[in-house]
Scaffold this active site. Structure first.
Site, PDB file in Angstrom:
ATOM      1  CG  ASN A 125      -0.336  30.650 -85.729  1.00  0.00           C
ATOM      2  OD1 ASN A 125      -1.023  31.409 -86.523  1.00  0.00           O
ATOM      3  ND2 ASN A 125       0.547  31.281 -85.046  1.00  0.00           N
ATOM      4  NE  ARG A 138       3.226  28.936 -88.391  1.00  0.00           N
ATOM      5  CZ  ARG A 138       3.612  28.308 -87.293  1.00  0.00           C
ATOM      6  NH1 ARG A 138       3.025  27.285 -86.754  1.00  0.00           N
ATOM      7  NH2 ARG A 138       4.382  29.062 -86.192  1.00  0.00           N
ATOM      8  CE1 TYR A 142       7.210  25.516 -87.191  1.00  0.00           C
ATOM      9  CE2 TYR A 142       6.514  27.283 -88.630  1.00  0.00           C
ATOM     10  CZ  TYR A 142       6.941  26.773 -87.461  1.00  0.00           C
ATOM     11  OH  TYR A 142       7.102  27.784 -86.492  1.00  0.00           O
ATOM     12  CB  ALA A 150       3.606  30.941 -80.329  1.00  0.00           C
ATOM     13  CD  GLU A 205       7.878  20.667 -74.925  1.00  0.00           C
ATOM     14  OE1 GLU A 205       8.524  20.532 -73.945  1.00  0.00           O
ATOM     15  OE2 GLU A 205       8.418  21.929 -75.547  1.00  0.00           O
ATOM     16  CG  HIS A 254       8.234  21.927 -80.229  1.00  0.00           C
ATOM     17  ND1 HIS A 254       7.370  22.890 -80.201  1.00  0.00           N
ATOM     18  CD2 HIS A 254       8.628  21.564 -79.390  1.00  0.00           C
ATOM     19  CE1 HIS A 254       7.170  23.106 -78.720  1.00  0.00           C
ATOM     20  NE2 HIS A 254       7.956  22.428 -78.089  1.00  0.00           N
ATOM     21  NE  ARG A 275      11.887  28.645 -85.923  1.00  0.00           N
ATOM     22  CZ  ARG A 275      10.568  28.595 -86.098  1.00  0.00           C
ATOM     23  NH1 ARG A 275      10.074  27.458 -85.883  1.00  0.00           N
ATOM     24  NH2 ARG A 275      10.181  29.561 -86.448  1.00  0.00           N
TER      25      ARG A 275
HETATM   26  C1  DQA Z   1       6.308  24.880 -83.462  1.00  0.00           C
HETATM   27  C2  DQA Z   1       7.670  25.948 -82.727  1.00  0.00           C
HETATM   28  C3  DQA Z   1       7.396  27.105 -82.149  1.00  0.00           C
HETATM   29  O1  DQA Z   1       8.322  27.965 -81.673  1.00  0.00           O
HETATM   30  C4  DQA Z   1       6.395  27.768 -82.869  1.00  0.00           C
HETATM   31  O2  DQA Z   1       6.060  28.867 -82.160  1.00  0.00           O
HETATM   32  C5  DQA Z   1       5.120  27.124 -83.499  1.00  0.00           C
HETATM   33  C6  DQA Z   1       5.662  25.768 -83.787  1.00  0.00           C
HETATM   34  C7  DQA Z   1       7.120  23.687 -83.973  1.00  0.00           C
HETATM   35  O3  DQA Z   1       6.393  22.695 -84.200  1.00  0.00           O
HETATM   36  O4  DQA Z   1       8.134  23.660 -84.368  1.00  0.00           O
HETATM   37  O5  DQA Z   1       4.102  27.537 -83.964  1.00  0.00           O
HETATM   38  O6  DQA Z   1       6.054  24.272 -82.118  1.00  0.00           O
END
Ligand code: DQA
Length: 141
Positions: A10, A17, A22, A76, A97, A99, A106
């Site tokens: 996604n 989105r 985001y 996800a 990592e 995000h 959240r």
């Molecule tokens: C994400 C956070 C995840 O929980 C979510 O499923 C995403 C995007 C982020 O970049 O904030 O698709 O990885």
């Protein structure tokens, strides 16, 4: 140094989105920014996105073979994929990592757990696209 920036499901629709979560930067803009930020840091950055878990596992396996550092937003899959966990476990070069949002802040409880985290040298979250710059900086140091 070559660095892979890998994005999961996604994230190709970034900018369209749920922009309230985001942000409005598009995926194409994110790619350009990562390449530019990498260049400033002396890194050769390649950015990819896939909605297919097996493809992501193949990319991580290749990164393990090639000892390539990885910035990973597994989206996800972060929260439930043991295949991604096992692929990350094989990486010897640094894994950061990232995000865009802060999944732990959240409301969905399933976002509060990460299968990438045990293998990451650092986690960058909640900084929007700027988090990718931060993650590349961590790799460069
Ligand atoms: C994400 C956070 C995840 O929980 C979510 O499923 C995403 C995007 C982020 O970049 O904030 O698709 O990885």
């Amino acid at each position: 140094m070559r660095v892979l920036v890998l994005n999961g499901p996604n994230l190709g629709r970034l900018g369209k989105r749920q922009p309230e979560i985001y942000g409005r930067t598009t995926y194409a803009q994110l790619v350009a920014l990562c390449v530019e930020w990498g260049r400033d840091l002396g890194l050769e950055v390649e950015v990819r996105q896939t909605n297919h878990e097996g493809e992501m596992v193949d990319w991580l396996n290749a990164a393990a073979d090639e000892h390539t550092p990885v910035v990973l937003n597994a989206a996800a899959w972060t929260h439930y994929s043991y295949a991604i966990y096992d692929a990350c476990a094989q990486l010897e070069a640094p894994l950061v990592e990232v995000h865009l949002s802060d999944p732990e802040a959240r409301p969905e409880e399933w976002r509060h757990f990460s299968l990438v985290r045990p293998h990451a040298v650092e986690v960058v979250k909640g900084l929007g696209v700027e988090g990718y710059r931060e993650a590349l900086g961590i790799i460069a140091r």
